[in-house]
Design an enzyme around this catalytic site. Structure first.
Site, short mmCIF file in Angstrom:
data_model
loop_
_atom_site.label_atom_id
_atom_site.label_comp_id
_atom_site.label_asym_id
_atom_site.label_seq_id
_atom_site.Cartn_x
_atom_site.Cartn_y
_atom_site.Cartn_z
CG HIS A 118 -2.24 -22.35 -59.64
ND1 HIS A 118 -1.67 -23.28 -58.80
CD2 HIS A 118 -1.80 -21.14 -59.18
CE1 HIS A 118 -0.91 -22.66 -57.89
NE2 HIS A 118 -0.97 -21.36 -58.12
ZN LIG Z 1 2.30 -18.45 -56.68
#
Ligand SMILES: [Zn+2]
Length: 298
Positions: A118
């Site tokens: 992320h």
């Molecule tokens: Zn995850």
């Protein structure tokens, strides 16, 4: 097959839903179960700033290193900032570079850490500070060790940072299989996104993953695959809504390695997420991935 690991991978998070103690517990389990011995573990050097800057903005690195992230930037990380966190991220990025090198030599390599998919070039989010394996791909490309790479991201959450980093880059193919109705929002498009509905279990998941891998590997031939082996598609995960069993997750690991092995493509593993109600389940899932990886090493 070597395992890349450091005691300093621990992110110093205290009592957080992200159990960063898991790295040490995975190592201890692999030793305890007699699957690996102490000599099988290698300590990585930290990545250099120049390596990390192949993906991340220098200004972001400076803010991390000097503790100058804003309140909102720390909030978005969703983990407490500390010098130990920063040190761990530099180290596990070095670990993913090393795991890639070992995979190219041995057919398979495992970083007992990493998978921070992320993280974007200019910011971190969702427990991820640096996109370790994307840095590794850029580093190995820069030195000419590889030309083309594929990421196979089986964490329950879509690999948004990775998709943003490599979007429009024809030398890197990004595959993500994830729960559609879950963080992150929005989801920048991967080369191939396999969106699973809530509650999907072993059979449907494995069928979709097999089809997706066949499609990806028909369209693109990488020199190296980074497998982001998140433990959070597990049915008892606190942050996931898929319903894979422990056995289904082992079959998932084997499927990724079989498809790569059949085409002679080396695979480097990073661990990514895992938030099972029982920490030992997360540890077992990751340890199983290491065991399966070794079956496919030279
Ligand atoms: Zn995850």
């Amino acid at each position: 097959m070597k395992l890349v690991y450091s005691d300093r991978y621990d992110l110093n998070l205290g009592n957080h839903v992200f159990p960063s103690i898991k790295y040490r517990l995975v190592k201890e389990k692999l030793l305890h179960d007699g699957l690996f011995s102490a000599e099988d573990f290698v300590e990585p050097p930290p990545a250099s700033d120049d390596d990390i800057a192949l993906v991340h903005h220098r200004e972001y690195l400076r803010k991390l290193q000097t503790g100058k992230l804003s309140y909102l930037e720390v909030l978005r990380l969703e983990v407490p900032y500390s010098p130990e966190l920063v040190r761990a991220m530099w180290l596990c990025t070095g670990g993913s570079i090393l795991a890639g090198r070992l995979a190219l030599k041995d057919g398979a390599g495992v970083n007992v850490g990493g998978g921070f998919h992320h993280a974007f070039p200019d910011h971190g989010e969702g427990f991820c500070v640096l996109n370790d394996f994307s840095v590794a791909i850029r580093r190995l490309q820069k030195e000419g060790t590889i030309e083309r790479a594929m990421t196979v991201d089986c964490d329950v959450h879509q690999g948004n940072g990775t998709a943003a980093i490599f979007g429009g880059d024809h030398t890197v193919y990004t595959l993500s299989i994830h729960q559609e109705n879950n963080y992150p929002y929005p989801k920048p498009p991967s080369s191939l996104d396999l969106n699973m509905a809530d509650g999907v279990g072993d059979e449907e998941y494995l069928e979709e993953l097999a089809k997706g891998l066949d499609k990806a590997l028909a369209e693109f031939t990488p020199d190296l695959i980074y497998y982001i082996a998140g433990a959070d598609p597990y049915r008892d995960d606190q942050l996931g809504g898929l319903k894979l069993s422990l056995e289904g997750l082992e079959r998932r690991d084997r499927l990724v390695f079989e498809k790569a092995h059949a085409r002679n493509i080396p695979v480097a593993v990073t661990l990514a997420g895992g938030y099972a109600r029982q920490l030992e389940d997360t540890v077992q899932i990751h340890a199983t991935t290491a065991r399966v990886a070794r079956e496919f090493a030279k």
